[in-house]
Design a protein around this motif. Structure first.
Motif, short mmCIF file in Angstrom:
data_model
loop_
_atom_site.label_atom_id
_atom_site.label_comp_id
_atom_site.label_asym_id
_atom_site.label_seq_id
_atom_site.Cartn_x
_atom_site.Cartn_y
_atom_site.Cartn_z
N GLU A 37 -33.60 -0.47 -52.76
CA GLU A 37 -35.11 -0.11 -52.81
C GLU A 37 -35.36 1.02 -51.74
O GLU A 37 -34.70 0.86 -50.65
N ALA A 43 -36.69 1.98 -57.78
CA ALA A 43 -35.35 1.13 -57.47
C ALA A 43 -34.20 1.38 -58.23
O ALA A 43 -34.37 1.71 -59.45
N TRP A 112 -32.66 -2.19 -48.52
CA TRP A 112 -33.74 -1.16 -48.55
C TRP A 112 -33.86 -0.28 -47.58
O TRP A 112 -33.14 -0.46 -46.43
#
Length: 120
Positions: A37, A43, A112
């Motif tokens: 992400e 995503a 992330w």
């Protein structure tokens, strides 16, 4: 290539491989069901989408990461650093913070990335 599967070694290899453009070695660090992400962007789900991203969709054309700090706690790791390189033909530099979760096999299963740029 054989990579030690402890999180610190995996992440050191990750930044080495991504900077070298070694997609095959890079993808060996991720679980098949990886979720990546990047706030403000869609995503990436699964190893096939991750391959497509690194081979075709990654907006950074060249460059290198400099890791300032890496903190590992069991199967989680946080990395802070700086990237300098090329995007759309322009020299760029920005800070980043990456967070990773590892599965029991030592593969990255969640990633992330946060940067001080809108699109990377």
């Amino acid at each position: 290539m054989t990579v030690d599967r402890d999180p610190r070694s995996v992440l050191e290899s990750y930044y080495e491989y991504v900077d070298a453009g070694d997609t095959d070695a890079l993808l060996e660090l991720f679980a098949d069901d990886i979720r990546y992400e990047r706030p403000g962007q869609g995503a990436i789900d699964g190893i096939d989408e991750l391959r497509t991203f690194y081979e075709h969709d990654r907006p950074l054309e060249d460059g290198s990461h400099e890791v300032d700090r890496m903190i590992v706690d069991d199967n989680y790791a946080a990395v802070r650093g700086r990237f300098s390189g090329v995007q759309d033909g322009d020299d760029i530099a920005f800070g980043f913070a990456d967070h990773h979760e590892f599965d029991d096999d030592g593969l990255i299963v969640d990633r992330w990335s946060y940067t001080d740029r809108d699109t990377v």
